[in-house]
Design a protein around this motif. Structure first.
Motif, PDB file in Angstrom:
ATOM      1  N   ASP A  72       1.069   0.814  -7.408  1.00 17.40           N
ATOM      2  CA  ASP A  72      -0.064   1.691  -7.722  1.00 17.40           C
ATOM      3  C   ASP A  72      -0.533   1.470  -9.158  1.00 17.40           C
ATOM      4  OD1 ASP A  72       0.290   2.666  -5.205  1.00 17.40           O
ATOM      5  OD2 ASP A  72       1.136   4.597  -5.821  1.00 17.40           O
ATOM      6  N   THR A  76      -4.238  -0.063 -10.291  1.00 15.06           N
ATOM      7  CA  THR A  76      -5.099   0.664 -11.224  1.00 15.06           C
ATOM      8  C   THR A  76      -5.462  -0.206 -12.428  1.00 15.06           C
ATOM      9  OG1 THR A  76      -4.019   2.731 -10.572  1.00 15.06           O
ATOM     10  CG2 THR A  76      -5.315   2.765 -12.595  1.00 15.06           C
ATOM     11  N   ASP A 138      -2.368  11.430  -4.935  1.00 14.46           N
ATOM     12  CA  ASP A 138      -1.670  10.160  -4.731  1.00 14.46           C
ATOM     13  C   ASP A 138      -2.425   9.003  -5.387  1.00 14.46           C
ATOM     14  OD1 ASP A 138      -3.837  10.178  -3.075  1.00 14.46           O
ATOM     15  OD2 ASP A 138      -2.768   9.547  -1.268  1.00 14.46           O
ATOM     16  N   ARG A 139      -3.370   9.320  -6.276  1.00 12.23           N
ATOM     17  CA  ARG A 139      -4.153   8.300  -6.953  1.00 12.23           C
ATOM     18  C   ARG A 139      -3.913   8.368  -8.463  1.00 12.23           C
ATOM     19  NH1 ARG A 139      -9.012   9.404  -7.234  1.00 12.23           N
ATOM     20  NH2 ARG A 139      -9.831   7.271  -7.499  1.00 12.23           N
ATOM     21  N   ARG A 141      -5.863   7.682 -12.251  1.00 16.58           N
ATOM     22  CA  ARG A 141      -7.150   7.527 -12.919  1.00 16.58           C
ATOM     23  C   ARG A 141      -6.912   7.109 -14.356  1.00 16.58           C
ATOM     24  NH1 ARG A 141     -10.936   9.937 -16.179  1.00 16.58           N
ATOM     25  NH2 ARG A 141      -9.472  11.553 -16.855  1.00 16.58           N
TER      26      ARG A 141
END
Length: 256
Positions: A72, A76, A138-139, A141
């Motif tokens: 992840d 990103t 679950d993201r 930024r």
């Protein structure tokens, strides 16, 4: 006490009062130096801070094992490089972020601090940045990226003050060294006199490191620039050819 002694004592007191009230700034001396740096330790390591995150020195070398999946984080960072183009964080490949180009310095429930490029125990190298990531469900930024002003974390939960000095004041024969002190944090240009703590001065054969802290401001603050305060540091022995260092940064830097 004889009458003559009393008169002399009174005269000396009046003279001192007159000098203080004349408008000439009083230059205060520090007390006897203490030998231990006022830096918080964790696991025998100095604790550092950057972009509101805290981490030990070793995190800059090996990173920490994040709870957030590495895949992840890489996704990103890849997205950031594509979007930012030439302004992307230093040290990341534009053809896909590779292992060894990044490490996690710190992580909490809401965010991560990621180091990109080359870092070691002294901090970021010439092509290195820090990237802040925020967790949103679950993201991830990107909150921002840029340079990192590394600071040690003070033991007394205070803010750092920066120490400067003129080269002409660094007399090798002197045990009293004039310096100027200014708060690092935004403090709405307040007079630092009432807020500066007493310094900690650590002397070795090679250097004199000055650690100066100040009471942290409360509430919102403006940043027009902070005033300077004149101080005198008392040394245990003449300065000699030792370097005077400002302990408000990591690593401590020569005063200028």
């Amino acid at each position: 006490m004889s009458l003559r002694s009393a008169v002399l004592a009174l005269a000396a007191t009046m003279l001192l009062t007159a000098c203080t009230a004349s408008g000439t700034p009083e230059v205060r001396s520090s007390p006897t130096p203490r030998a231990e740096a006022p830096i918080r330790m964790v696991g025998g390591e100095s604790l550092l801070t950057c972009a509101d995150h805290e981490f030990p020195v070793s995190a800059m070398v090996d990173g920490i094992e994040p709870r957030t999946p590495a895949a992840d984080i890489v996704k990103t960072l890849d997205d950031l490089v594509r979007r930012a183009g030439m302004d992307a964080p230093l040290g990341l490949s534009k053809y896909g972020v590779r292992p060894g180009e990044w490490k996690v310095l710190a992580e909490d429930a809401d965010s991560l601090l990621v180091a990109t490029g080359r870092w070691d125990e002294r901090g970021p190298g010439g092509r290195a940045h820090r990237v802040g990531l925020e967790k949103q469900g679950d993201r991830l930024r990107v909150a921002g990226w840029g340079d990192c002003r590394l600071e040690p974390v003070p033991t007394d939960s205070a803010g750092w003050a920066m120490v400067t000095a003129s080269a002409t004041d660094l007399d090798p024969d002197a045990t009293s060294v004039p310096v100027r002190v200014t708060e690092v944090e935004c403090a709405s240009s307040r007079d630092p006199e009432a807020h500066l703590h007493e310094p900690v001065v650590v002397e070795t054969d090679e250097s004199v490191t000055v650690y100066w802290t100040a009471e942290k401001p409360t509430g919102p603050q403006k940043c027009p620039g902070n005033p300077l305060a004149d101080r005198v540091i008392e040394l245990a022995e003449p300065l000699g050819d030792r370097t005077v260092l400002d302990g408000s940064t990591w690593p401590a830097t020569p005063v200028t």
